[in-house]
Design an enzyme around this catalytic site. Sequence first.
Site, PDB file in Angstrom:
ATOM      1  N   ARG A 234       0.856  -1.223  -0.054  1.00  0.00           N
ATOM      2  CA  ARG A 234       0.189   0.068  -0.062  1.00  0.00           C
ATOM      3  C   ARG A 234       0.941   1.297   0.123  1.00  0.00           C
ATOM      4  O   ARG A 234       1.940   1.343   0.544  1.00  0.00           O
ATOM      5  CB  ARG A 234      -0.940   0.136   1.182  1.00  0.00           C
ATOM      6  CG  ARG A 234      -2.055  -1.177   1.221  1.00  0.00           C
ATOM      7  CD  ARG A 234      -3.109  -0.566   0.144  1.00  0.00           C
ATOM      8  NE  ARG A 234      -4.339  -1.455   0.086  1.00  0.00           N
ATOM      9  CZ  ARG A 234      -4.473  -2.616  -0.900  1.00  0.00           C
ATOM     10  NH1 ARG A 234      -3.506  -2.747  -1.671  1.00  0.00           N
ATOM     11  NH2 ARG A 234      -5.302  -3.056  -0.973  1.00  0.00           N
ATOM     12  N   ASP A 258       4.428  -0.321  -6.878  1.00  0.00           N
ATOM     13  CA  ASP A 258       3.174  -0.781  -7.549  1.00  0.00           C
ATOM     14  C   ASP A 258       2.253   0.065  -7.055  1.00  0.00           C
ATOM     15  O   ASP A 258       0.844  -0.083  -7.464  1.00  0.00           O
ATOM     16  CB  ASP A 258       2.956  -2.265  -7.596  1.00  0.00           C
ATOM     17  CG  ASP A 258       1.734  -2.638  -8.367  1.00  0.00           C
ATOM     18  OD1 ASP A 258       1.604  -2.137  -9.588  1.00  0.00           O
ATOM     19  OD2 ASP A 258       1.003  -3.408  -7.871  1.00  0.00           O
ATOM     20  N   GLU A 263      -2.692   7.377  -4.964  1.00  0.00           N
ATOM     21  CA  GLU A 263      -3.017   6.831  -6.401  1.00  0.00           C
ATOM     22  C   GLU A 263      -4.630   6.758  -6.411  1.00  0.00           C
ATOM     23  O   GLU A 263      -4.809   6.728  -7.745  1.00  0.00           O
ATOM     24  CB  GLU A 263      -2.518   5.348  -6.033  1.00  0.00           C
ATOM     25  CG  GLU A 263      -3.439   4.234  -5.118  1.00  0.00           C
ATOM     26  CD  GLU A 263      -3.045   2.945  -5.385  1.00  0.00           C
ATOM     27  OE1 GLU A 263      -1.976   2.637  -5.309  1.00  0.00           O
ATOM     28  OE2 GLU A 263      -4.272   2.016  -5.614  1.00  0.00           O
ATOM     29  N   HIS A 295      -0.614  -0.312  -9.746  1.00  0.00           N
ATOM     30  CA  HIS A 295      -1.449  -1.186  -9.021  1.00  0.00           C
ATOM     31  C   HIS A 295      -1.915  -2.337  -9.870  1.00  0.00           C
ATOM     32  O   HIS A 295      -3.135  -2.745 -10.034  1.00  0.00           O
ATOM     33  CB  HIS A 295      -2.578  -0.545  -8.337  1.00  0.00           C
ATOM     34  CG  HIS A 295      -2.910  -1.245  -7.173  1.00  0.00           C
ATOM     35  ND1 HIS A 295      -3.209  -0.460  -5.903  1.00  0.00           N
ATOM     36  CD2 HIS A 295      -3.034  -2.673  -6.660  1.00  0.00           C
ATOM     37  CE1 HIS A 295      -3.605  -1.232  -4.883  1.00  0.00           C
ATOM     38  NE2 HIS A 295      -3.526  -2.526  -5.195  1.00  0.00           N
TER      39      HIS A 295
HETATM   40  P1  NAI Z   1      -1.502 -11.027   4.871  1.00  0.00           P
HETATM   41  O1  NAI Z   1      -2.753 -10.729   5.780  1.00  0.00           O
HETATM   42  O2  NAI Z   1      -1.519 -12.660   4.321  1.00  0.00           O
HETATM   43  O3  NAI Z   1      -0.167 -10.905   5.416  1.00  0.00           O
HETATM   44  C1  NAI Z   1       0.157  -9.642   6.161  1.00  0.00           C
HETATM   45  C2  NAI Z   1       1.263 -10.070   6.930  1.00  0.00           C
HETATM   46  O4  NAI Z   1       1.939  -8.656   7.580  1.00  0.00           O
HETATM   47  C3  NAI Z   1       0.964 -10.661   8.244  1.00  0.00           C
HETATM   48  O5  NAI Z   1       2.078 -12.143   8.209  1.00  0.00           O
HETATM   49  C4  NAI Z   1       1.029  -9.959   9.335  1.00  0.00           C
HETATM   50  O6  NAI Z   1       1.315 -10.582  10.708  1.00  0.00           O
HETATM   51  C5  NAI Z   1       2.136  -8.942   9.207  1.00  0.00           C
HETATM   52  N1  NAI Z   1       1.910  -7.652   9.505  1.00  0.00           N
HETATM   53  C6  NAI Z   1       0.816  -7.216  10.143  1.00  0.00           C
HETATM   54  N2  NAI Z   1       1.506  -5.980  10.717  1.00  0.00           N
HETATM   55  C7  NAI Z   1       2.561  -5.905  10.829  1.00  0.00           C
HETATM   56  C8  NAI Z   1       3.811  -4.966  11.104  1.00  0.00           C
HETATM   57  N3  NAI Z   1       3.456  -3.798  11.711  1.00  0.00           N
HETATM   58  N4  NAI Z   1       5.024  -5.267  10.625  1.00  0.00           N
HETATM   59  C9  NAI Z   1       5.240  -6.299   9.813  1.00  0.00           C
HETATM   60  N5  NAI Z   1       4.524  -7.139   9.478  1.00  0.00           N
HETATM   61  C10 NAI Z   1       3.138  -7.022   9.904  1.00  0.00           C
HETATM   62  O7  NAI Z   1      -1.589 -10.224   3.629  1.00  0.00           O
HETATM   63  P2  NAI Z   1      -1.181 -10.498   2.002  1.00  0.00           P
HETATM   64  O8  NAI Z   1      -2.377 -11.211   1.412  1.00  0.00           O
HETATM   65  O9  NAI Z   1       0.268 -11.153   1.928  1.00  0.00           O
HETATM   66  O10 NAI Z   1      -1.011  -9.066   1.394  1.00  0.00           O
HETATM   67  C11 NAI Z   1      -0.160  -8.027   1.889  1.00  0.00           C
HETATM   68  C12 NAI Z   1      -0.670  -6.757   1.489  1.00  0.00           C
HETATM   69  O11 NAI Z   1      -0.568  -6.633   0.036  1.00  0.00           O
HETATM   70  C13 NAI Z   1      -2.036  -6.322   1.528  1.00  0.00           C
HETATM   71  O12 NAI Z   1      -2.333  -5.654   2.784  1.00  0.00           O
HETATM   72  C14 NAI Z   1      -2.376  -5.572   0.555  1.00  0.00           C
HETATM   73  O13 NAI Z   1      -2.161  -4.191   0.996  1.00  0.00           O
HETATM   74  C15 NAI Z   1      -1.265  -5.651  -0.741  1.00  0.00           C
HETATM   75  N6  NAI Z   1      -1.730  -6.156  -1.847  1.00  0.00           N
HETATM   76  C16 NAI Z   1      -1.318  -5.552  -3.043  1.00  0.00           C
HETATM   77  C17 NAI Z   1      -2.012  -6.259  -4.250  1.00  0.00           C
HETATM   78  C18 NAI Z   1      -1.471  -5.306  -5.541  1.00  0.00           C
HETATM   79  O14 NAI Z   1      -2.131  -5.649  -6.444  1.00  0.00           O
HETATM   80  N7  NAI Z   1      -0.495  -4.732  -5.487  1.00  0.00           N
HETATM   81  C19 NAI Z   1      -2.860  -6.993  -4.128  1.00  0.00           C
HETATM   82  C20 NAI Z   1      -3.127  -7.856  -3.086  1.00  0.00           C
HETATM   83  C21 NAI Z   1      -2.647  -7.493  -1.857  1.00  0.00           C
END
Ligand code: NAI
Length: 332
Positions: A234, A258, A263, A295
């Site tokens: 993000r 990305d 955005e 994105h």
């Molecule tokens: P997820 O929920 O599976 O993993 C997020 C991880 O971040 C978890 O392991 C969590 O414990 C960790 N986390 C939470 N707070 C934290 C902190 N303060 N410091 C370090 N780690 C922390 O989420 P996922 O599916 O891996 O997605 C991650 C992010 O990717 C989403 O939140 C979304 O913003 C972004 N995303 C971007 C996309 C794109 O098209 N560019 C598409 C899908 C998601």
Amino acid sequence: MTISFFSTQPYDQLFFEEFNADFGFTLRFYEVALSADTTNLVHDSEAVCVFVNDKLDANVMAQLASKGVKVVALRCAGFNNVDINAAKEHHIKVCRVPAYSPQAVAEHAVGLMLTLNRKIHKAYNRVREQNFSLNGLLGFDFYGKTVGVIGTGNIGRAFCKIMLGFGCKVKAYDVIANRDLEAIGVEYHPLVDILHEADIISLHCPLNEQTHHLINSETLQMTKQGCMLINTSRGALIDTPAVIDALKSGHLGYLGVDVYEQEEKLFFRDLSSNIIQDDVLTRLSGFPNVLITAHQGFFTREALTQIALVTLQNVKDLLKDGNLSNKGTLLA
Ligand code: NAI
């Protein structure tokens, strides 16, 4: 039953209509984003379906509730744009698609890394102009370098595995360590150690109060001279003006993003004939060592298929009895 879709593009319509054949919803597609100004488009809809830049604050939730909306279905993983407490207050169920294709985003992060490092975008243009010189295209081996991964959830995990395959040392920071990753060679360290030691840093944590502007002037100072920073998560994880200063001084060696904090005013639209008013983004685009994509990390056939199937199933389940058959997708 009707679902009103906001922020839609032709590909959303294509995938949702194809898979809706098995669900039988009435689908209404709106190109505009959902906000307080556009809730008037919602009528006779039990559900609304939104994406990353729709703003569902308390006011919007109240308006949706007054129009009889029972379900907000996010067709994405991140949900920082939705006021979950307000949804609960108005008895609106909120669901998302948590892991439609973690590989899609992880692979895009790697694409940004490879392009920045080996300057493939420049090489492509040079060769098309019959300029076969290599001057200025020098890269470095990823093999043996230290990659810092912030957040090892679904996407971070997939990214770690690709980096291990490249022969990198993978050091991660997360609030919860993943034992399976440790077993295959990922080391967990405090954030400051990752910042100090990584040649490449890739952000895969969600945007929340703790992670807002995680990369700022202070944390940038802790990074290695010439470090590569990748953000597919993000935009607001990064304080962009601080990153611009680090690029100008030469301390930050490469930036691949990305996502961008502002955005929602730009991405997913063709503005090629417009004058862009965002001076921060235009400054960023001017650096030769910066690569910005709009994105598109999620944008693969496999991911869009999963997004459509899981979202339609979520809405069907929630409107039926409030229980989801897709585990882990209910937010309110
Ligand atoms: P997820 O929920 O599976 O993993 C997020 C991880 O971040 C978890 O392991 C969590 O414990 C960790 N986390 C939470 N707070 C934290 C902190 N303060 N410091 C370090 N780690 C922390 O989420 P996922 O599916 O891996 O997605 C991650 C992010 O990717 C989403 O939140 C979304 O913003 C972004 N995303 C971007 C996309 C794109 O098209 N560019 C598409 C899908 C998601």
